[in-house]
Design a protein around this motif. Structure first.
Motif, PDB file in Angstrom:
ATOM      1  N   TRP A 206       0.789  -1.417  -0.196  1.00 30.77           N
ATOM      2  CA  TRP A 206       0.006   0.097  -0.053  1.00 30.77           C
ATOM      3  C   TRP A 206       0.788   1.215  -0.317  1.00 30.77           C
ATOM      4  O   TRP A 206       0.467   2.417  -0.544  1.00 30.77           O
ATOM      5  N   PHE A 207       1.874   1.193   0.564  1.00 31.38           N
ATOM      6  CA  PHE A 207       3.087   2.437   0.560  1.00 31.38           C
ATOM      7  C   PHE A 207       3.284   2.598  -1.208  1.00 31.38           C
ATOM      8  O   PHE A 207       3.231   3.824  -1.412  1.00 31.38           O
ATOM      9  N   GLU A 208       3.556   1.437  -1.898  1.00 36.91           N
ATOM     10  CA  GLU A 208       4.088   1.515  -3.207  1.00 36.91           C
ATOM     11  C   GLU A 208       2.834   2.273  -4.102  1.00 36.91           C
ATOM     12  O   GLU A 208       3.082   3.139  -4.934  1.00 36.91           O
ATOM     13  N   SER A 209       1.455   1.888  -3.696  1.00 31.44           N
ATOM     14  CA  SER A 209       0.491   2.260  -4.380  1.00 31.44           C
ATOM     15  C   SER A 209       0.196   3.515  -3.841  1.00 31.44           C
ATOM     16  O   SER A 209       0.138   4.723  -4.961  1.00 31.44           O
ATOM     17  N   PHE A 210       0.024   4.100  -2.688  1.00 28.05           N
ATOM     18  CA  PHE A 210      -0.299   5.449  -2.334  1.00 28.05           C
ATOM     19  C   PHE A 210       0.481   6.489  -2.590  1.00 28.05           C
ATOM     20  O   PHE A 210       0.319   7.510  -2.951  1.00 28.05           O
ATOM     21  N   GLN A 211       2.020   6.108  -2.816  1.00 28.60           N
ATOM     22  CA  GLN A 211       3.044   7.009  -3.085  1.00 28.60           C
ATOM     23  C   GLN A 211       2.869   7.676  -4.647  1.00 28.60           C
ATOM     24  O   GLN A 211       3.253   8.485  -5.102  1.00 28.60           O
ATOM     25  N   ASN A 212       2.179   6.614  -5.467  1.00 29.86           N
ATOM     26  CA  ASN A 212       1.927   7.122  -6.821  1.00 29.86           C
ATOM     27  C   ASN A 212       0.619   7.677  -6.913  1.00 29.86           C
ATOM     28  O   ASN A 212       0.325   8.723  -7.634  1.00 29.86           O
ATOM     29  N   TRP A 213      -0.360   7.148  -6.069  1.00 31.22           N
ATOM     30  CA  TRP A 213      -1.805   7.750  -6.317  1.00 31.22           C
ATOM     31  C   TRP A 213      -1.991   9.157  -6.114  1.00 31.22           C
ATOM     32  O   TRP A 213      -2.589   9.838  -6.692  1.00 31.22           O
TER      33      TRP A 213
END
Length: 250
Positions: A206-213
């Motif tokens: 989720w860190f990988e996702s949220f940092q892009n979102w």
């Protein structure tokens, strides 16, 4: 087998034959130029995509080689790295955020407005798609609109639905490959790897996702607001240069 007679064999003068071939060459050149002109935006974007993903692939491989040397592990070949979970995860992590941004943008702009923005529909304008039954019979309307109400409803929402499906597929590929990469790292450190399903609740995913979102939504919001006050001649993402700031849409 008898040879087919060409233009010279048919008794035509060389000048006529030469002009015929010149006309054919120019016709093919015109078709190519028309193709490039009509599809220039897509061609340019796909060329930039190819350049960037190639750069990501090669630079990521060098990073992987350096990491393997530091840990005295076998080095991957360039093509082995291309199918590795580390590379696949990084690719789909970015695709996921882009498709989420586009899906959210398409759906939100269907219901919400930003007065004065070139990126928003005009709240004072009449509805554009208020009668699919009548519009289905207009000249040039896609034939699927005439196949009945269910098909019209599906086609009318096909852009948003397709972008949502692309987001879901990209997120799934990011999740699965990130889980495999995490499992490999856990084994290298003598730890018990998580299952793919368990990794869905891992903070790293989720860190990988949220940092892009977050960056995608910020950049979209910035474009929406800046297009109220700033202009770019010739761009459909901008209002006409002389348009008032209060004008909404293009």
């Amino acid at each position: 087998m008898a040879r087919q007679p060409d233009l010279v064999d048919a008794g035509l003068p060389n000048t006529i034959v030469s002009r015929a071939f010149q006309f054919k060459a120019k016709s093919g050149e015109r078709r190519l130029m028309r193709l490039l002109k009509d599809n220039g935006l897509t061609i340019a974007l796909m060329a930039l995509f190819a350049f960037c993903i190639l750069g990501q692939w090669i630079s990521g491989w060098y990073v992987e080689l350096e990491d393997a040397r530091r840990h005295a592990q076998p080095e991957l070949t360039l093509f082995a790295y291309a199918v590795s979970p580390q590379f696949q995860s990084s690719v789909f992590e970015n695709w996921e955020s882009e498709f989420l941004q586009m899906a959210a943008y398409v759906l939100l702009t269907a219901f919400l407005v930003q007065r004065g923005s070139a990126e928003s529909k005009d709240p004072d304008a009449p509805p554009r798609d208020n009668d699919f039954d009548q519009q289905a019979h207009e000249d040039g309307a896609p034939s699927i609109l005439r196949k009945g109400s269910p098909w019209r409803a599906l086609y009318a929402r096909s852009l948003g639905l397709t972008l949502i499906l692309l987001f879901v597929a990209s997120f799934a590929m990011h999740w699965i490959n990130s889980a495999h990469a995490s499992a490999q790292e856990a084994l290298e450190h003598g730890e018990t790897p998580k299952t793919v399903l368990a990794y869905l609740g891992d903070a790293q995913l989720w860190f990988e996702s949220f940092q892009n979102w977050q960056s995608e939504f910020l950049s979209t919001a910035v474009l929406v607001v800046l297009s109220i006050f700033l202009r770019q001649p010739g761009s459909p993402e901008s209002k006409p240069v002389a348009a008032p700031n209060s004008q909404t849409g293009d």
